[in-house]
Enzyme design. Structure first.
Site, PDB file in Angstrom:
ATOM      1  N   ASP A 188      -0.135   5.842   3.553  1.00  0.00           N
ATOM      2  CA  ASP A 188       0.672   4.707   3.209  1.00  0.00           C
ATOM      3  C   ASP A 188      -0.447   3.555   2.206  1.00  0.00           C
ATOM      4  O   ASP A 188      -2.034   3.989   3.247  1.00  0.00           O
ATOM      5  CB  ASP A 188       1.490   3.481   4.485  1.00  0.00           C
ATOM      6  N   ILE A 189      -0.834   2.977   1.526  1.00  0.00           N
ATOM      7  CA  ILE A 189      -1.834   2.180   0.590  1.00  0.00           C
ATOM      8  C   ILE A 189      -2.007   0.900   1.405  1.00  0.00           C
ATOM      9  O   ILE A 189      -0.789   0.039   1.541  1.00  0.00           O
ATOM     10  CB  ILE A 189      -1.777   1.892  -0.742  1.00  0.00           C
ATOM     11  N   GLU A 231       4.670   2.527  -2.326  1.00  0.00           N
ATOM     12  CA  GLU A 231       2.952   2.960  -2.204  1.00  0.00           C
ATOM     13  C   GLU A 231       2.906   4.226  -0.929  1.00  0.00           C
ATOM     14  O   GLU A 231       1.658   4.908  -0.682  1.00  0.00           O
ATOM     15  CB  GLU A 231       2.500   1.961  -1.459  1.00  0.00           C
TER      16      GLU A 231
END
Length: 311
Positions: A188-189, A231
């Site tokens: 996950d960003i 994301e």
């Protein structure tokens, strides 16, 4: 001058002639058997000649029939058999002038017409076949493109969520069948919403592509990499032989992203990622793996982000 009569007397033929000048009578006789025997001989000879003539006439007629009818018909029959067996070049010729010449010409004309129609048909079939092949090729390409579209994330051009889990199930089955190892990674960003809010969604899209390019350059092609949504990304590391091999790969990914900021003009946008991982056990299925890796990702976020957690 004299005159004569021919009476029969006692089975003898009498020839009586009178000479008028002196009145003398000249009598001659011939046995009747002799005359009839001679007549029979002449009759038999005549019949023999007639029989020979008729026989010769039959022979000549048979020869002419053979030459002008039987032989030509046999030639046409054999040519017809060849033609019926698929030899459409079965043209015929006969050197002698014969009563069936028109039939020969008609047969040869039929063969020419059939060959012409066959040639035209073959051209049409070839043309139609090429058209069908082109249509099939085009449809295959369209279907291939549609499959890729249905399986690919349009923005990042990696696998989408649906196809990722389909591949994950296949890989789990393969690992269980061959007793090999694999690890499921969730990425996950960090603070991606801030990038969209601060820089706009266009830069947010560029950030997603930037992260995908960095991760793709770090992993092997046979590993399964997909955008799960927003994301968030999923990664399947195949055949991680050593227990810490997956951990080393994931740490290298995290560090690569951290050390390579996104360039927007003369500005640098520093991006980090949080990673959760889990190794597959024998009784795992896709859902169990996903739940564990998602829990590991949650721990990475809870423990400060830009880190790797394993469950």
């Amino acid at each position: 001058m004299w005159s004569s009569t021919i009476p029969f007397f006692n089975d003898k033929l009498l020839l009586v002639s009178k000479i008028k000048s002196n009145g003398w009578l000249l009598v001659s006789y011939v046995p009747k058997k002799s005359i009839l025997g001679e007549a029979k001989s002449i009759f038999y000879q005549t019949m023999l000649i007639l029989v020979l003539f008729v026989t010769l006439l039959f022979v000549i007629s048979g020869y002419l029939t053979m030459r002008h009818f039987i032989i030509p018909l046999d030639i046409i029959n054999k040519a017809s058999q060849r033609f019926g067996n698929g030899f459409t070049n079965a043209a015929i010729s006969y050197n002698h002038r014969n009563l069936l010449k028109n039939l020969f010409d008609t047969f040869n004309d039929m063969v020419k017409r059939v060959n012409l129609n066959k040639h035209l048909l073959e051209e049409k079939v070839h043309e139609r076949t090429q058209t069908l092949q082109e249509e099939i090729r085009r449809r295959i390409e369209v279907e291939k493109a549609l499959r890729i579209v249905s399986r690919t994330d349009s923005l990042t051009e990696i696998w989408n969520r649906g196809y990722f889990f389909e591949l994950l199930k296949r890989e789990i089955d393969r690992c269980q069948r061959f007793n090999t190892s694999m690890a499921l990674i969730m990425i996950d960003i960090d603070f991606f919403k801030n990038i969209n809010d601060s820089w706009g969604h266009d830069v947010g899209d560029k950030a997603l592509k930037h992260i995908v390019a960095l991760i793709s350059s770090t992993i092997r092609k046979e590993n399964i990499f997909a955008r799960i949504g927003g994301e968030e990304f999923g990664l399947v590391l195949i055949e991680t032989k050593e227990s810490d091999e997956a951990q080393n790969i994931i740490e290298r990914i995290r560090k690569t992203v951290e050390e390579n900021p996104l360039k927007i003009g003369d500005k640098l946008i520093h991006i980090t990622i949080s990673i959760g991982m889990t190794n597959m056990s024998n009784d795992d299925d896709a859902n169990k793996l996903y739940v564990r890796s998602d829990r590991a990702l949650y721990l990475a976020k809870e423990n400060g982000r830009n880190r790797v957690e394993e469950v």
